[in-house]
Design a protein around this motif. Structure first.
Motif, PDB file in Angstrom:
ATOM      1  N   ILE A  51     -17.737 -18.824   0.035  1.00  0.00           N
ATOM      2  CA  ILE A  51     -18.982 -18.813  -0.737  1.00  0.00           C
ATOM      3  C   ILE A  51     -19.997 -19.780  -0.152  1.00  0.00           C
ATOM      4  O   ILE A  51     -19.643 -20.746   0.523  1.00  0.00           O
ATOM      5  N   ASP A  52     -21.269 -19.493  -0.421  1.00  0.00           N
ATOM      6  CA  ASP A  52     -22.338 -20.430  -0.067  1.00  0.00           C
ATOM      7  C   ASP A  52     -22.492 -21.385  -1.247  1.00  0.00           C
ATOM      8  O   ASP A  52     -22.633 -20.954  -2.386  1.00  0.00           O
ATOM      9  N   GLY A  53     -22.487 -22.672  -0.979  1.00  0.00           N
ATOM     10  CA  GLY A  53     -22.555 -23.644  -2.073  1.00  0.00           C
ATOM     11  C   GLY A  53     -21.159 -23.978  -2.554  1.00  0.00           C
ATOM     12  O   GLY A  53     -20.179 -23.809  -1.838  1.00  0.00           O
ATOM     13  N   ALA A  54     -21.057 -24.445  -3.786  1.00  0.00           N
ATOM     14  CA  ALA A  54     -19.770 -24.892  -4.315  1.00  0.00           C
ATOM     15  C   ALA A  54     -19.588 -24.407  -5.742  1.00  0.00           C
ATOM     16  O   ALA A  54     -20.553 -24.199  -6.470  1.00  0.00           O
ATOM     17  N   VAL A  55     -18.333 -24.238  -6.132  1.00  0.00           N
ATOM     18  CA  VAL A  55     -17.982 -23.853  -7.509  1.00  0.00           C
ATOM     19  C   VAL A  55     -17.738 -25.128  -8.305  1.00  0.00           C
ATOM     20  O   VAL A  55     -16.914 -25.959  -7.913  1.00  0.00           O
ATOM     21  N   ASP A  56     -18.469 -25.314  -9.403  1.00  0.00           N
ATOM     22  CA  ASP A  56     -18.234 -26.512 -10.219  1.00  0.00           C
ATOM     23  C   ASP A  56     -17.055 -26.276 -11.163  1.00  0.00           C
ATOM     24  O   ASP A  56     -16.500 -25.175 -11.263  1.00  0.00           O
ATOM     25  N   ALA A  57     -16.658 -27.329 -11.879  1.00  0.00           N
ATOM     26  CA  ALA A  57     -15.465 -27.280 -12.724  1.00  0.00           C
ATOM     27  C   ALA A  57     -15.598 -26.238 -13.839  1.00  0.00           C
ATOM     28  O   ALA A  57     -14.641 -25.536 -14.166  1.00  0.00           O
TER      29      ALA A  57
ATOM     30  N   GLY B  97     -21.833 -14.001  -9.152  1.00  0.00           N
ATOM     31  CA  GLY B  97     -23.242 -13.608  -9.038  1.00  0.00           C
ATOM     32  C   GLY B  97     -24.074 -14.159 -10.176  1.00  0.00           C
ATOM     33  O   GLY B  97     -25.189 -14.665  -9.963  1.00  0.00           O
ATOM     34  N   ASP B  98     -23.553 -14.073 -11.397  1.00  0.00           N
ATOM     35  CA  ASP B  98     -24.278 -14.603 -12.564  1.00  0.00           C
ATOM     36  C   ASP B  98     -24.483 -16.102 -12.456  1.00  0.00           C
ATOM     37  O   ASP B  98     -25.449 -16.647 -13.011  1.00  0.00           O
ATOM     38  N   ALA B  99     -23.585 -16.770 -11.738  1.00  0.00           N
ATOM     39  CA  ALA B  99     -23.707 -18.223 -11.570  1.00  0.00           C
ATOM     40  C   ALA B  99     -24.568 -18.589 -10.361  1.00  0.00           C
ATOM     41  O   ALA B  99     -24.737 -19.780 -10.041  1.00  0.00           O
ATOM     42  N   GLY B 100     -25.116 -17.574  -9.686  1.00  0.00           N
ATOM     43  CA  GLY B 100     -25.976 -17.831  -8.527  1.00  0.00           C
ATOM     44  C   GLY B 100     -25.207 -18.189  -7.275  1.00  0.00           C
ATOM     45  O   GLY B 100     -25.743 -18.795  -6.347  1.00  0.00           O
ATOM     46  N   ILE B 101     -23.906 -17.836  -7.235  1.00  0.00           N
ATOM     47  CA  ILE B 101     -23.063 -18.146  -6.078  1.00  0.00           C
ATOM     48  C   ILE B 101     -23.001 -16.914  -5.168  1.00  0.00           C
ATOM     49  O   ILE B 101     -22.565 -15.836  -5.588  1.00  0.00           O
ATOM     50  N   ASN B 102     -23.424 -17.081  -3.919  1.00  0.00           N
ATOM     51  CA  ASN B 102     -23.415 -15.976  -2.968  1.00  0.00           C
ATOM     52  C   ASN B 102     -22.073 -15.897  -2.245  1.00  0.00           C
ATOM     53  O   ASN B 102     -21.528 -16.901  -1.800  1.00  0.00           O
TER      54      ASN B 102
END
Length: 528
Positions: free
Chosen positions: A502-508, A476-481
């Motif tokens: 998740i919506d979007g992607a998780v970066d490294a 949530g803090d990273a803006g990932i839904n």
């Protein structure tokens, strides 16, 4: 009415004859591929289009291709074909993946000799009227160690030729089994060991996210001083700027490249260095190779247009029309389960076990096995497909075991895939519900219930209070839904799994933060 094929690039007359002998009408216009407008005008009159690299099969062109059923590329690269657009229109895209193998392997060996004996520079000097015999002090090939990165079809041929030249051959390839390595006379090693030991390094792997810059600045620094590097595979496997710096410092003694990050390569960081040999992507440029791929593409296209047989298709599974409605959802399940396991596996795969339980055991499991192998291999080999995956697995000596049990358990059908590595076995199981959607029902023996989503996060952890809250807060803090959140565990306080869509992607960076959470054992990004 006989099917009609347009050949819009230069192709062997023998290929034209093959089409005619099979009852296919042929329109041979070898310069048409360069004229986009003219090609677009007439493409609607044909069932098949045979091309090389000059013709660009774009979405715009395919809009005009109202009759087109198949595009055949004489060669392996299909960068000039918009495959998703072809798939959307139901057009099969074929290539000829093995026609250039010997030619490319021979070119790598030729470049190795040219590099070892400084032949291009010595030739230029001698023809300029100089006689600089003492200037060109080469090295012998005999008894040197050749490191082969990627020991598939072409890499295997290079290794075979190098063994014949009395070289010591070591190979890095996650899909090469120890048995296959012994069979072709090479020693299988990890990449770090190859870099440390090799006198010559030759690359024969596709360009994927995992292999891009496999010879990075860091990797080159680990190489033996005086190493010589040959690349006849794909531009982008080697960091060209880092290699130039290593050549300038003398850490790398020489390099021979046939492929570059940007092609046509009119400028390049490697150009101009005295110890570099460059050729303009000549890997497939022999008369024999051009003839082979032309004949292969004609045979494949004719077989499809006349008999409906499909081979070396990049965008179509080998499934008959009768089987399709029942089998297609399970093909999708098998490929996604394979992809799931393939993306989670970082170490060398030694074997794969495929279990079919219930109704699925009575289906065409050959197609399902091909789909599963495609999924497993694709993270490493992007061009693999349902037709080529079984051959690629066999070529690499990958043991594939199939088990069928018609007895039903909790579900009418269950497909389970187990990946075996030197360190562990990891199994993933799934089924298809009445809605036709594939679902995960078990991971490593832990019961789950999760749909596949385009972007997912896989986390294994120790089952302790507070983990779910910490993970949710971090995302949530990273803006990932979070779209869906599936959980499973062995028992209270023991191993647990979270599978988060998740919506979007998780970066490294974010992945590192997830990995650093208390009680997290492993965290992985997954894409489907």
């Amino acid at each position: 009415m006989a099917p009609r094929v347009l050949i819009s690039d230069s192709l062997s007359p023998t290929a034209v004859q093959i089409f005619k002998d099979r009852g296919v009408e042929v329109d041979y216009q070898p310069n048409l591929g360069k004229d986009k407008e003219k090609l677009a005008e007439i493409i609607g009159n044909y069932d098949g289009l045979a091309i090389r690299s000059a013709t660009k099969v774009t979405a715009k062109l395919l809009e005009k291709a109202t009759r087109l059923k198949v595009v055949g590329r004489a060669g392996i690269g299909v960068d000039n074909v918009e495959i998703p657009a072809a798939t959307a229109k139901g057009i099969i895209v074929m290539n000829t993946p093995f026609g250039n193998s010997i030619t490319t392997a021979e070119h790598a060996i030729a470049l190795m000799f040219a590099l070892a004996r400084e032949i291009p520079a010595a030739d230029a000097s001698t023809q300029a009227g100089k006689w600089e015999k003492n200037k060109f002090m080469g090295v012998e090939i005999t008894a040197k160690t050749l490191g082969v990165i990627g020991c598939g079809n072409i890499g295997g041929i290079v290794a075979d030729r190098a063994v014949g030249l009395k070289m010591r051959v070591i190979a890095f390839d996650p899909f090469l089994s120890p048995e296959r390595a012994i069979e072709i006379g090479v020693e299988k090693v990890e990449l770090e060991e190859l870099l440390r030991r090799a006198d010559f390094i030759t690359l024969h792997t596709p360009l994927t996210e995992k292999t891009r810059n496999i010879l990075s600045a860091e990797a080159i620094a680990k190489c033996k001083k005086g190493v010589r590097i040959i690349n006849c595979a794909r531009g982008g496997l080697v960091d060209e700027v880092a290699l130039r710096a290593a050549l300038d410092s003398g850490h790398v003694a020489g390099a021979a490249f046939d492929v570059f990050v940007e092609e046509p390569a009119t400028t390049n960081p490697l150009f101009g260095h005295p110890n570099v040999v460059c050729t303009p992507h000549l890997g497939a440029s022999t008369t024999e190779a051009q003839e082979n791929v032309a004949l292969q593409v004609a045979e494949q296209m004719a077989d499809y247009l006349v008999k409906g047989a499909v081979s070396n298709a990049l965008n179509m599974p080998s499934i008959t029309a009768e089987e399709a409605p029942r089998l297609t959802p399970f093909v999708k399940l098998a490929e996604m389960i394979g992809s799931f396991a393939g993306q989670l596996t970082d170490t060398d795969i030694t074997g794969i076990r495929l279990e079919y339980e219930g109704d699925v055991a009575t289906m065409n499991t050959r197609a399902l096995t091909a789909a599963a192998l495609t999924g497993v291999l694709k993270p490493q080999l992007e061009t693999v497909n349902m037709v080529s995956a079984p051959a690629v697995a066999k070529e690499r000596g990958l043991g594939v075991e199939e088990v069928r049990r018609e007895e039903q358990g909790t579900f009418d059908s269950v497909f389970r895939l187990t990946v075996k590595t030197a360190k562990q076995e990891r199994s993933v199981a799934g089924t298809v519900f009445a809605d036709g959607k594939p679902r995960i029902v078990e991971i490593k023996g832990i019961q789950m219930d999760a749909e596949f989503q385009p972007s997912m996060l896989y986390v294994t952890n120790k089952d302790k209070p507070g983990f779910i809250g910490r993970l949710g807060t971090l995302l949530g803090d990273a803006g990932i839904n979070i779209a869906t959140f599936a959980l499973g565990r062995q028992a209270a306080g023991e191993d647990a799994i979270a599978l988060v869509a998740i919506d979007g992607a998780v970066d490294a960076d974010l992945l590192d933060k997830v990995q650093a959470l208390p009680n997290v054992v492993q965290a992985k990004r997954l894409r489907f």
